[in-house]
Design a protein around this motif. Structure first.
Motif, PDB file in Angstrom:
ATOM      1  N   ILE A   1      13.619   3.074   3.747  1.00 41.71           N
ATOM      2  CA  ILE A   1      12.988   4.396   3.876  1.00 41.71           C
ATOM      3  C   ILE A   1      11.565   4.439   3.280  1.00 41.71           C
ATOM      4  CG2 ILE A   1      13.137   6.852   3.251  1.00 41.71           C
ATOM      5  CD1 ILE A   1      16.147   6.654   3.671  1.00 41.71           C
ATOM      6  N   PRO A   2      11.372   3.996   2.036  1.00 39.44           N
ATOM      7  CA  PRO A   2       9.983   4.027   1.546  1.00 39.44           C
ATOM      8  C   PRO A   2       9.055   3.119   2.358  1.00 39.44           C
ATOM      9  CG  PRO A   2      11.468   3.107  -0.136  1.00 39.44           C
ATOM     10  CD  PRO A   2      12.320   3.624   0.969  1.00 39.44           C
ATOM     11  N   THR A   3       9.588   1.986   2.859  1.00 33.31           N
ATOM     12  CA  THR A   3       8.740   1.094   3.661  1.00 33.31           C
ATOM     13  C   THR A   3       8.250   1.832   4.908  1.00 33.31           C
ATOM     14  OG1 THR A   3      10.193  -0.690   2.923  1.00 33.31           O
ATOM     15  CG2 THR A   3       8.650  -1.215   4.687  1.00 33.31           C
TER      16      THR A   3
ATOM     17  N   LEU B   1      -3.011   1.483  -0.093  1.00 31.76           N
ATOM     18  CA  LEU B   1      -2.794   0.066  -0.427  1.00 31.76           C
ATOM     19  C   LEU B   1      -2.689  -0.107  -1.937  1.00 31.76           C
ATOM     20  CD1 LEU B   1      -5.113  -1.846   2.071  1.00 31.76           C
ATOM     21  CD2 LEU B   1      -2.624  -1.568   2.153  1.00 31.76           C
ATOM     22  N   ALA B   2      -3.503   0.660  -2.671  1.00 30.43           N
ATOM     23  CA  ALA B   2      -3.439   0.575  -4.133  1.00 30.43           C
ATOM     24  C   ALA B   2      -2.109   1.118  -4.638  1.00 30.43           C
ATOM     25  CB  ALA B   2      -4.588   1.375  -4.746  1.00 30.43           C
ATOM     26  N   TYR B   3      -1.576   2.083  -3.901  1.00 28.55           N
ATOM     27  CA  TYR B   3      -0.339   2.733  -4.356  1.00 28.55           C
ATOM     28  C   TYR B   3       0.877   1.809  -4.232  1.00 28.55           C
ATOM     29  CZ  TYR B   3       3.035   6.503  -5.055  1.00 28.55           C
ATOM     30  OH  TYR B   3       4.044   7.283  -5.546  1.00 28.55           O
ATOM     31  N   ILE B   4       0.821   0.859  -3.274  1.00 29.13           N
ATOM     32  CA  ILE B   4       2.004   0.008  -3.038  1.00 29.13           C
ATOM     33  C   ILE B   4       2.424  -0.785  -4.291  1.00 29.13           C
ATOM     34  CG2 ILE B   4       2.915  -1.940  -1.676  1.00 29.13           C
ATOM     35  CD1 ILE B   4       1.351  -0.728   0.708  1.00 29.13           C
ATOM     36  N   PRO B   5       1.502  -1.543  -4.933  1.00 30.75           N
ATOM     37  CA  PRO B   5       1.955  -2.249  -6.152  1.00 30.75           C
ATOM     38  C   PRO B   5       2.422  -1.301  -7.247  1.00 30.75           C
ATOM     39  CG  PRO B   5      -0.425  -2.498  -5.824  1.00 30.75           C
ATOM     40  CD  PRO B   5       0.107  -1.892  -4.580  1.00 30.75           C
ATOM     41  N   LEU B   6       1.820  -0.112  -7.313  1.00 30.43           N
ATOM     42  CA  LEU B   6       2.261   0.845  -8.337  1.00 30.43           C
ATOM     43  C   LEU B   6       3.686   1.300  -8.035  1.00 30.43           C
ATOM     44  CD1 LEU B   6      -0.941   3.050  -8.801  1.00 30.43           C
ATOM     45  CD2 LEU B   6      -0.202   1.061 -10.108  1.00 30.43           C
TER      46      LEU B   6
END
Ligand code: GLU
Ligand code: ASP
Length: 508
Positions: free
Chosen positions: A281-283, A304-309
């Protein structure tokens, strides 16, 4: 609203819908904050009181033998069920967010959610069977999905965008959450010995009080906040949507009715399904937000910055949430519960996290003010948070490593582990919520609160699998591997932090 104020508003027309809502809320009355904060503070206080009270005894209720008032499920299954329960509770925020956005607005969502939650706790309070537990689970999952993201949305609606009290308002609200989470395990844990159902009854009464509070004070205190439906369905769409929902529910019901007796859909397969959903779901959310034509180039970079966070948040919550599954089990089975002449309930340990949050949140807030520009960036705070989370698991590995897993452990080890995890939580939880709202593409702002909760959903979906590897014999390897993974991830994130900050395009 005073006549003078009304006049002032009329004079400054055209006035945005947002400002109209802010002006309708009495702007003082609760520690210098909008009066509505009183209503929302206590609504969420009681809701979290009921949720964390129930959660403090749930895993014990599931695996205690029937003769001790439990359901007698195997310990490993009980740990997995508690994890998927937690996952579904946060996953359903998407449904709650959608209903508020398109059908009845946040305020009604909170009210209906509260009713479902209360009914869920009542179902558990009635001595019953596993079926009763499932019914209650469905009610509480849907109810929390309606209430939790929306009550925070209304907090945000009461402040204008430039209002400097905004962050402090959220901090006060966060205190309310943790005060509820602190008190209830103490009460529910004390009555659990007599009867689990009495404990669930206490949770039901808590939610009832929250509902009464909300219903009685919302008109006077909340004005228009929470009443507007941001993106209402047209009559045509409504018909289509309701037919689809009806059909969907019917298909699921039929599938369950057929597959369960056939033995195809077991608890095991259901748990696996939730784990997959928790990750998928998040993906999907990220892909949809990234590819949407409404998302600008700057917003894409921020996503894109939010993904690692987000991945870091999943790692953090995976450890934090094991506080009410694995560490609860550790409290019950591995800890010496006679301490300083009193007999401790294993459920009381659940009060430690919120107690430490309440104690140390002001210190962290003060520290950020004091450090000003010299404070770590958001990605650095997340990285540090992973180090603390990892450390909390390495700490609880020690007593077993030092003196074997046959003897009972001093409860202070658990206290220390919860404390260190809370330092991580204070570096991630309040920071993450505010970073999420700033990094979200504008077109998705209504759903973003739910996206943040998807990190907790994914974490617990993964936990449902991880906990299967836990037993007193494997505990050293278990805590070591997960704690170590968190620390490694923290180090990688720390190295990447400046790059991530660049991608955030000015968001601090
Ligand atoms: N413990 C906090 C709450 O109940 C944070 C939840 C989360 O983000 O997982 O609101
Ligand atoms: N610290 C959690 C939250 O902020 C509460 C808990 O885990 O008991 O609500």
């Amino acid at each position: 609203m005073s006549v003078a104020k009304r006049q002032k508003i009329a004079d400054s027309a055209p006035i945005s819908e947002r400002q109209r809502i802010v002006d309708s809320v009495p702007q003082r009355g609760f520690f210098g904050h909008p009066k509505g904060l009183f209503t929302l503070f206590f609504t969420e206080f009681w809701e979290r009181f009921s949720y964390y009270g129930m959660k403090a005894i749930l895993v014990f209720y599931l695996y205690y033998e029937v003769s001790k008032g439990g359901l007698g499920v195997s310990q490993s299954l009980a740990l997995s069920i508690t994890s998927i329960y937690g996952s579904l509770v946060y996953m359903s925020g998407i449904i709650g967010g959608w209903f508020a956005d398109r059908i009845f607005g946040p305020s009604q969502a909170v009210f209906y959610g509260g009713i479902l939650i209360m009914l869920g706790h009542i179902a558990l309070a009635i001595p019953g069977s596993f079926t009763m537990f499932i019914i209650s689970m469905v009610l509480i999952v849907l109810g929390t999905g309606l209430l939790k993201p929306n009550v925070s949305t209304i907090v945000g609606e009461m402040y204008s965008e430039s209002d400097e009290r905004r962050d402090a308002g959220f901090t006060i609200f966060y205190m309310g959450i943790n005060m509820g989470a602190f008190l209830s395990p103490l009460i529910v844990g004390s009555v659990m010995k007599q009867s689990f159902h009495l404990g669930f009854g206490v949770a039901a009464v808590g939610m009832f009080l929250g509902l009464v509070m909300f219903a009685l004070t919302k008109k006077k205190n909340l004005g228009l906040a929470g009443t507007s439906v941001p993106n209402p369905l047209s009559a045509d769409e409504k018909k289509k949507v309701f037919t689809t929902i009806g059909l969907g529910v019917a298909v699921i019901a039929i599938l369950f009715a057929v597959l369960i007796p056939m033995g195809v859909l077991t608890f095991e397969t259901f748990i696996n399904l939730v784990t997959i959903l928790g990750v998928v779901i998040p993906t999907i959310y990220f892909i949809v937000m990234y590819r949407s034509p409404k998302t600008t180039a700057v917003e894409r970079s921020r996503l894109l910055a939010y993904i690692p966070l987000f991945i870091a948040a999943v790692m953090f919550w995976a450890i934090q949430e094991q506080g009410s599954t694995i560490l609860a089990n550790y409290a019950d089975k591995r800890t010496d519960l006679h301490f300083a002449g009193i007999e401790i309930s294993p459920a009381w340990f659940q009060s430690l996290n919120p107690l430490f949050i309440i104690t140390f949140a002001p210190l962290f807030a003060w520290m950020w003010v004091k450090l000003g520009k010299r404070q770590p960036s958001v990605p650095q705070k997340f990285a540090l948070s992973l180090l603390f989370a990892g450390l909390s698991f390495l700490i609880i590995l020690l007593p077993g490593y030092l003196s074997g897993t046959d003897s009972l452990v001093n409860p202070l080890w658990l206290v220390l582990s919860y404390l260190v995890c809370v330092f991580g939580e204070l570096l991630l939880s309040p920071v993450g919520l505010s970073a999420t709202t700033k990094l979200a593409p504008a077109a998705f702002s209504a759903q973003i609160m739910s996206v943040w909760f998807l990190a907790s959903a994914a974490a617990q979906a993964i936990n449902a699998q991880l906990v299967k590897f836990y037993s007193p014999e494997t505990e050293t390897a278990y805590f070591g591997t997960i704690g170590g993974a968190s620390i490694v991830l923290g180090i990688i994130l720390f190295i990447l932090a400046p790059k991530i900050q660049d991608f955030m395009k000015g968001v601090k």
